[in-house]
Design a protein around this motif. Structure first.
Motif, mmCIF file in Angstrom:
data_model
loop_
_atom_site.group_PDB
_atom_site.id
_atom_site.type_symbol
_atom_site.label_atom_id
_atom_site.label_comp_id
_atom_site.label_asym_id
_atom_site.label_seq_id
_atom_site.Cartn_x
_atom_site.Cartn_y
_atom_site.Cartn_z
ATOM 1 N N UNK A 71 0.836 -1.203 0.000
ATOM 2 C CA UNK A 71 0.000 0.000 0.000
ATOM 3 C C UNK A 71 0.868 1.248 0.000
ATOM 4 N N UNK A 72 1.963 1.224 0.752
ATOM 5 C CA UNK A 72 2.883 2.365 0.764
ATOM 6 C C UNK A 72 3.448 2.604 -0.640
ATOM 7 N N UNK A 73 3.851 1.539 -1.300
ATOM 8 C CA UNK A 73 4.367 1.669 -2.660
ATOM 9 C C UNK A 73 3.303 2.235 -3.587
ATOM 10 N N UNK A 74 2.090 1.718 -3.500
ATOM 11 C CA UNK A 74 0.989 2.205 -4.343
ATOM 12 C C UNK A 74 0.710 3.681 -4.064
ATOM 13 N N UNK A 75 0.731 4.064 -2.793
ATOM 14 C CA UNK A 75 0.481 5.465 -2.443
ATOM 15 C C UNK A 75 1.584 6.376 -2.982
ATOM 16 N N UNK A 76 2.811 5.957 -2.828
ATOM 17 C CA UNK A 76 3.912 6.784 -3.315
ATOM 18 C C UNK A 76 3.899 6.903 -4.832
ATOM 19 N N UNK A 77 3.439 5.868 -5.510
ATOM 20 C CA UNK A 77 3.326 5.941 -6.971
ATOM 21 C C UNK A 77 2.206 6.888 -7.393
ATOM 22 N N UNK A 78 1.055 6.778 -6.753
ATOM 23 C CA UNK A 78 -0.109 7.561 -7.181
ATOM 24 C C UNK A 78 -0.191 8.929 -6.533
ATOM 25 N N UNK A 79 0.294 9.033 -5.290
ATOM 26 C CA UNK A 79 0.180 10.291 -4.573
ATOM 27 C C UNK A 79 -1.203 10.547 -4.018
ATOM 28 N N UNK A 80 -2.069 9.547 -4.057
ATOM 29 C CA UNK A 80 -3.447 9.700 -3.599
ATOM 30 C C UNK A 80 -3.880 8.395 -2.922
ATOM 31 N N UNK A 81 -4.406 8.508 -1.710
ATOM 32 C CA UNK A 81 -4.762 7.309 -0.940
ATOM 33 C C UNK A 81 -5.841 6.474 -1.631
ATOM 34 N N UNK A 82 -6.843 7.118 -2.193
ATOM 35 C CA UNK A 82 -7.931 6.372 -2.833
ATOM 36 C C UNK A 82 -7.465 5.683 -4.116
ATOM 37 N N UNK A 83 -6.674 6.395 -4.914
ATOM 38 C CA UNK A 83 -6.125 5.769 -6.125
ATOM 39 C C UNK A 83 -5.179 4.626 -5.759
ATOM 40 N N UNK A 84 -4.434 4.795 -4.681
ATOM 41 C CA UNK A 84 -3.527 3.739 -4.230
ATOM 42 C C UNK A 84 -4.307 2.485 -3.853
ATOM 43 N N UNK A 85 -5.417 2.667 -3.152
ATOM 44 C CA UNK A 85 -6.258 1.514 -2.800
ATOM 45 C C UNK A 85 -6.779 0.826 -4.053
ATOM 46 N N UNK A 86 -7.247 1.628 -5.016
ATOM 47 C CA UNK A 86 -7.735 1.059 -6.278
ATOM 48 C C UNK A 86 -6.627 0.321 -7.021
ATOM 49 N N UNK A 87 -5.457 0.940 -7.073
ATOM 50 C CA UNK A 87 -4.322 0.321 -7.753
ATOM 51 C C UNK A 87 -3.965 -1.004 -7.104
ATOM 52 N N UNK A 88 -3.820 -1.011 -5.792
ATOM 53 C CA UNK A 88 -3.445 -2.241 -5.094
ATOM 54 C C UNK A 88 -4.510 -3.315 -5.260
ATOM 55 N N UNK A 89 -5.758 -2.925 -5.153
ATOM 56 C CA UNK A 89 -6.840 -3.909 -5.293
ATOM 57 C C UNK A 89 -6.842 -4.534 -6.691
ATOM 58 N N UNK A 90 -6.695 -3.708 -7.722
ATOM 59 C CA UNK A 90 -6.704 -4.264 -9.083
ATOM 60 C C UNK A 90 -5.504 -5.182 -9.313
ATOM 61 N N UNK A 91 -4.365 -4.844 -8.747
ATOM 62 C CA UNK A 91 -3.174 -5.679 -8.907
ATOM 63 C C UNK A 91 -3.323 -6.982 -8.128
ATOM 64 N N UNK A 92 -3.866 -6.913 -6.914
ATOM 65 C CA UNK A 92 -4.029 -8.136 -6.123
ATOM 66 C C UNK A 92 -5.006 -9.108 -6.775
ATOM 67 N N UNK A 93 -5.994 -8.592 -7.477
ATOM 68 C CA UNK A 93 -6.908 -9.477 -8.217
ATOM 69 C C UNK A 93 -6.128 -10.246 -9.283
#
Length: 172
Positions: free
Chosen positions: A19-41
């Motif tokens: 999640x930290x990596x996703x947040x640092x990539x996107x710069x936005x907590x909600x986009x980071x959650x979406x990014x991580x969720x789509x990748x984990x699927x």
């Protein structure tokens, strides 16, 4: 044991770091959650292959970077960003440095941002970063050099901090 138990254990153990990596990539907590969720699927669908001799964490990190870069290529509406706080706000210097650094990160191209996040926040070696990005270590070196130069331009007040060791301290 359920067939997805080992995947669930992996997610529980590595969720914060991913999640930290996703947040640092996107710069936005909600986009980071979406990014991580789509990748984990996607990772869940490949789990049996990964546990048979692959490196699940490296694969997941690479998938995060690839998905992030793919998302950045799509046109999206502009997301409002927080501005620097008023001078009267009480923030310590470290907090202000982190805000300025994250705003400067937002101005980097996706590949350069990914290199900075993986090298300095995730503390990966050049070889590990190259593997995660699917490029040569020399590319990581040059992208890192160009990204740091760009960060110095976008955040001149942090120029004295933007070297290999000190950027890690600001990021934390």
């Amino acid at each position: 044991m359920h067939r997805h138990d080992d995947f669930r254990e992996f997610v529980i153990a590595r969720q914060q770091a991913l999640m930290r990596t996703a947040y640092l990539l996107t710069g936005d907590a909600h986009l980071a959650e979406d990014l991580l969720q789509s990748v984990l699927v996607k990772v869940a669908g490949q789990w049996s292959k990964l546990t048979g001799g692959g490196n699940p964490e490296a694969y997941t990190r690479k998938a995060l970077v690839n998905q992030y870069i793919s998302w950045r290529r799509r046109p999206r509406p502009e997301v409002p960003r927080a501005e620097l706080p008023e001078r009267g706000a009480s923030y310590d210097d470290a907090a202000l440095q982190r805000i300025v650094l994250r705003q400067a990160l937002d101005k980097l191209p996706p590949r350069q941002r990914a290199v900075i996040v993986l090298r300095f926040w995730e503390d990966l070696t050049e070889a590990q970063t190259a593997e995660a990005l699917g490029c040569a270590p020399g590319t990581v070196k040059s992208q890192s050099h160009h990204a740091l130069a760009r960060l110095r331009t976008h955040a001149p007040e942090l120029a004295y901090l933007l070297n290999d060791t000190e950027i890690k301290e600001v990021a934390r």
